[in-house]
Design a protein around this motif. Structure first.
Motif, PDB file in Angstrom:
ATOM      1  N   HIS A 145       1.046  -0.633  -0.260  1.00  0.00           N
ATOM      2  CA  HIS A 145      -0.053   0.109   0.041  1.00  0.00           C
ATOM      3  C   HIS A 145       0.794   1.218  -0.160  1.00  0.00           C
ATOM      4  O   HIS A 145       0.358   2.233  -0.738  1.00  0.00           O
ATOM      5  CB  HIS A 145      -0.707   0.488   1.017  1.00  0.00           C
ATOM      6  CG  HIS A 145      -1.909  -1.436   1.648  1.00  0.00           C
ATOM      7  ND1 HIS A 145      -2.971  -1.393  -0.216  1.00  0.00           N
ATOM      8  CD2 HIS A 145      -2.155  -1.637   2.014  1.00  0.00           C
ATOM      9  CE1 HIS A 145      -3.497  -2.477   0.743  1.00  0.00           C
ATOM     10  NE2 HIS A 145      -3.516  -2.763   1.813  1.00  0.00           N
ATOM     11  N   GLY A 146       1.601   1.218   0.846  1.00  0.00           N
ATOM     12  CA  GLY A 146       2.799   2.570   0.910  1.00  0.00           C
ATOM     13  C   GLY A 146       3.786   2.190   2.079  1.00  0.00           C
ATOM     14  O   GLY A 146       3.843   1.304   2.474  1.00  0.00           O
ATOM     15  N   TRP A 147       4.402   3.461   2.029  1.00  0.00           N
ATOM     16  CA  TRP A 147       5.651   3.508   3.155  1.00  0.00           C
ATOM     17  C   TRP A 147       6.053   4.896   3.686  1.00  0.00           C
ATOM     18  O   TRP A 147       5.196   5.372   3.478  1.00  0.00           O
ATOM     19  CB  TRP A 147       7.140   3.181   1.979  1.00  0.00           C
ATOM     20  CG  TRP A 147       6.801   4.232   1.022  1.00  0.00           C
ATOM     21  CD1 TRP A 147       6.039   3.844  -0.741  1.00  0.00           C
ATOM     22  CD2 TRP A 147       7.457   5.297   0.754  1.00  0.00           C
ATOM     23  NE1 TRP A 147       6.911   5.407  -0.977  1.00  0.00           N
ATOM     24  CE2 TRP A 147       7.163   6.198  -0.665  1.00  0.00           C
ATOM     25  CE3 TRP A 147       8.427   6.475   1.845  1.00  0.00           C
ATOM     26  CZ2 TRP A 147       7.746   7.353  -0.576  1.00  0.00           C
ATOM     27  CZ3 TRP A 147       8.761   7.719   1.935  1.00  0.00           C
ATOM     28  CH2 TRP A 147       8.968   7.991   0.354  1.00  0.00           C
ATOM     29  N   HIS A 148       6.839   4.984   4.755  1.00  0.00           N
ATOM     30  CA  HIS A 148       6.815   6.045   5.623  1.00  0.00           C
ATOM     31  C   HIS A 148       8.951   5.503   6.271  1.00  0.00           C
ATOM     32  O   HIS A 148       8.759   5.096   6.368  1.00  0.00           O
ATOM     33  CB  HIS A 148       6.294   5.555   6.598  1.00  0.00           C
ATOM     34  CG  HIS A 148       6.231   6.958   7.440  1.00  0.00           C
ATOM     35  ND1 HIS A 148       6.714   7.359   8.198  1.00  0.00           N
ATOM     36  CD2 HIS A 148       5.761   8.623   7.280  1.00  0.00           C
ATOM     37  CE1 HIS A 148       7.255   8.749   8.969  1.00  0.00           C
ATOM     38  NE2 HIS A 148       6.815   9.194   8.532  1.00  0.00           N
ATOM     39  N   GLU A 203      -2.117   7.735   7.892  1.00  0.00           N
ATOM     40  CA  GLU A 203      -2.317   8.367   7.175  1.00  0.00           C
ATOM     41  C   GLU A 203      -1.319   8.761   6.567  1.00  0.00           C
ATOM     42  O   GLU A 203      -1.437  10.188   5.613  1.00  0.00           O
ATOM     43  CB  GLU A 203      -3.206   9.615   7.621  1.00  0.00           C
ATOM     44  CG  GLU A 203      -4.970   9.506   8.496  1.00  0.00           C
ATOM     45  CD  GLU A 203      -4.221   8.702   9.068  1.00  0.00           C
ATOM     46  OE1 GLU A 203      -3.726   7.924   9.823  1.00  0.00           O
ATOM     47  OE2 GLU A 203      -6.319   7.790   9.155  1.00  0.00           O
ATOM     48  N   GLU A 204       0.709   9.397   7.484  1.00  0.00           N
ATOM     49  CA  GLU A 204       1.514   9.946   6.705  1.00  0.00           C
ATOM     50  C   GLU A 204       2.021   8.748   6.020  1.00  0.00           C
ATOM     51  O   GLU A 204       2.891   9.217   5.571  1.00  0.00           O
ATOM     52  CB  GLU A 204       2.137  10.100   7.726  1.00  0.00           C
ATOM     53  CG  GLU A 204       1.577  11.363   9.084  1.00  0.00           C
ATOM     54  CD  GLU A 204       2.420  11.421  10.121  1.00  0.00           C
ATOM     55  OE1 GLU A 204       3.505  10.674  10.071  1.00  0.00           O
ATOM     56  OE2 GLU A 204       2.122  11.996  11.212  1.00  0.00           O
ATOM     57  N   PHE A 205       1.749   8.137   6.009  1.00  0.00           N
ATOM     58  CA  PHE A 205       2.855   6.996   4.913  1.00  0.00           C
ATOM     59  C   PHE A 205       1.860   7.512   3.522  1.00  0.00           C
ATOM     60  O   PHE A 205       0.798   7.738   3.147  1.00  0.00           O
ATOM     61  CB  PHE A 205       1.806   5.677   4.582  1.00  0.00           C
ATOM     62  CG  PHE A 205       2.748   4.937   6.101  1.00  0.00           C
ATOM     63  CD1 PHE A 205       3.317   3.747   5.802  1.00  0.00           C
ATOM     64  CD2 PHE A 205       2.745   4.863   7.158  1.00  0.00           C
ATOM     65  CE1 PHE A 205       4.022   3.022   6.575  1.00  0.00           C
ATOM     66  CE2 PHE A 205       2.790   4.746   8.341  1.00  0.00           C
ATOM     67  CZ  PHE A 205       3.682   3.493   7.859  1.00  0.00           C
ATOM     68  N   HIS A 206       3.420   7.604   2.505  1.00  0.00           N
ATOM     69  CA  HIS A 206       2.945   7.800   0.630  1.00  0.00           C
ATOM     70  C   HIS A 206       2.280   7.243   0.185  1.00  0.00           C
ATOM     71  O   HIS A 206       3.554   5.199   0.152  1.00  0.00           O
ATOM     72  CB  HIS A 206       4.617   7.947   0.595  1.00  0.00           C
ATOM     73  CG  HIS A 206       5.335   8.954   0.752  1.00  0.00           C
ATOM     74  ND1 HIS A 206       4.555  10.487   1.046  1.00  0.00           N
ATOM     75  CD2 HIS A 206       5.104   9.307   2.202  1.00  0.00           C
ATOM     76  CE1 HIS A 206       5.330  11.100   1.653  1.00  0.00           C
ATOM     77  NE2 HIS A 206       5.896  10.511   2.108  1.00  0.00           N
ATOM     78  N   ASP A 228       9.310   1.814   6.440  1.00  0.00           N
ATOM     79  CA  ASP A 228       7.915   0.944   7.095  1.00  0.00           C
ATOM     80  C   ASP A 228       7.270   0.590   5.605  1.00  0.00           C
ATOM     81  O   ASP A 228       6.748   2.394   5.157  1.00  0.00           O
ATOM     82  CB  ASP A 228       7.623   2.013   8.312  1.00  0.00           C
ATOM     83  CG  ASP A 228       8.656   1.578   9.479  1.00  0.00           C
ATOM     84  OD1 ASP A 228       9.348   2.020   9.564  1.00  0.00           O
ATOM     85  OD2 ASP A 228       7.617   3.358  10.148  1.00  0.00           O
ATOM     86  N   VAL A 229       7.161   0.187   5.657  1.00  0.00           N
ATOM     87  CA  VAL A 229       5.847  -1.074   4.739  1.00  0.00           C
ATOM     88  C   VAL A 229       4.838  -1.218   4.322  1.00  0.00           C
ATOM     89  O   VAL A 229       4.306  -2.071   5.857  1.00  0.00           O
ATOM     90  CB  VAL A 229       6.620  -1.833   3.660  1.00  0.00           C
ATOM     91  CG1 VAL A 229       6.432  -2.017   2.163  1.00  0.00           C
ATOM     92  CG2 VAL A 229       8.297  -0.806   2.993  1.00  0.00           C
ATOM     93  N   LEU A 230       4.076  -0.474   4.439  1.00  0.00           N
ATOM     94  CA  LEU A 230       2.219  -1.192   4.815  1.00  0.00           C
ATOM     95  C   LEU A 230       1.725  -1.938   3.837  1.00  0.00           C
ATOM     96  O   LEU A 230       1.821  -1.226   2.342  1.00  0.00           O
ATOM     97  CB  LEU A 230       1.530   0.409   4.156  1.00  0.00           C
ATOM     98  CG  LEU A 230       0.158   0.525   4.951  1.00  0.00           C
ATOM     99  CD1 LEU A 230      -0.261  -0.255   6.696  1.00  0.00           C
ATOM    100  CD2 LEU A 230      -1.012   1.322   4.765  1.00  0.00           C
TER     101      LEU A 230
END
Length: 216
Positions: free
Chosen positions: A102-105, A118-121, A165-167
């Motif tokens: 889904h995203g990363w941070h 909400e802060e993940f890209h 961090d990987v979502l």
């Protein structure tokens, strides 16, 4: 003298009570079976990402600018050019279900608390990692004024590296997990050329967002 009407009423009441108890037990058993079936289904869909094996094949990954990068098994590929950070991590899905990224941070350090979702890209492309197979996660940081850019460049310039961090979740969009990967430079001479830096990939934490924590 026997009061047959009373006995009849008592018998009816007793039968109703027995039927109610049997229904209650049956309902509890059915609910328990349904919960067990649901957990078995979720277990069959659950993904978990880890660094891939060093023996896994290299992967060639394209960014939307047309840039290509090659990442070796168990490693990360990192390049900082034109105020952009390009990162590719070679990962393996050790779970029983397909992992949908889904995203990363980028946290400020490896010990920082987990940031809000909400802060993940959000990733600009759909990336699927099959069960018991290798895949990749790619990150592009194109804003040199962002905290992500600072965390990546400062971490890459030092000896400690940096965290990502990987979502991701399962094929149904549930069972979301955040895995914290750590990118650190390996010892000299591990690259393909003596002057190359080979970036090693490790994982330090997993957070379940939709299920109980994997550890207390």
């Amino acid at each position: 003298m026997i009061d047959w009407l009373l006995l009849s009423n008592l018998g009816t009441a007793l039968g109703t009570t027995v039927l109610a108890i049997a229904t209650f037990i049956s309902t509890r058993s059915a609910n328990r079976s349904a919960r067990l079936a649901e957990r078995a289904l979720l277990n069959g869909l659950r993904p978990i990402l880890l660094p891939s094996n060093w023996s896994d094949a290299p992967q060639k990954v394209r960014f939307m600018e047309g840039k290509w990068m090659v990442v070796q098994g168990g490693h990360a590929a990192l390049e900082i050019a034109d105020n952009t950070v390009y990162l590719v991590m070679s990962v393996r899905n050790a779970g029983t279900g397909v992992a949908i990224l889904h995203g990363w941070h980028l946290p400020p350090d490896a010990r920082a608390p987990l940031a809000p979702v909400e802060e993940f890209h959000r990733l600009t492309r759909d990336i699927y990692v099959p069960s018991n197979d290798a895949g990749f996660c790619q990150v592009a940081i194109r804003d040199p004024e962002s905290a992500d850019y600072r965390n990546a460049t400062e971490g890459a310039a030092g000896d400690d590296g940096f965290a990502v961090d990987v979502l991701y979740g399962d094929a149904e969009g549930s069972q979301r997990v955040v895995s914290r990967f750590y990118i650190t430079p390996g010892p000299a001479g591990l690259g393909h050329d003596e002057d190359d830096t080979r970036w090693l990939l490790m994982v330090s934490r997993h957070w379940n967002l939709d299920l109980p924590a994997p550890r207390g």
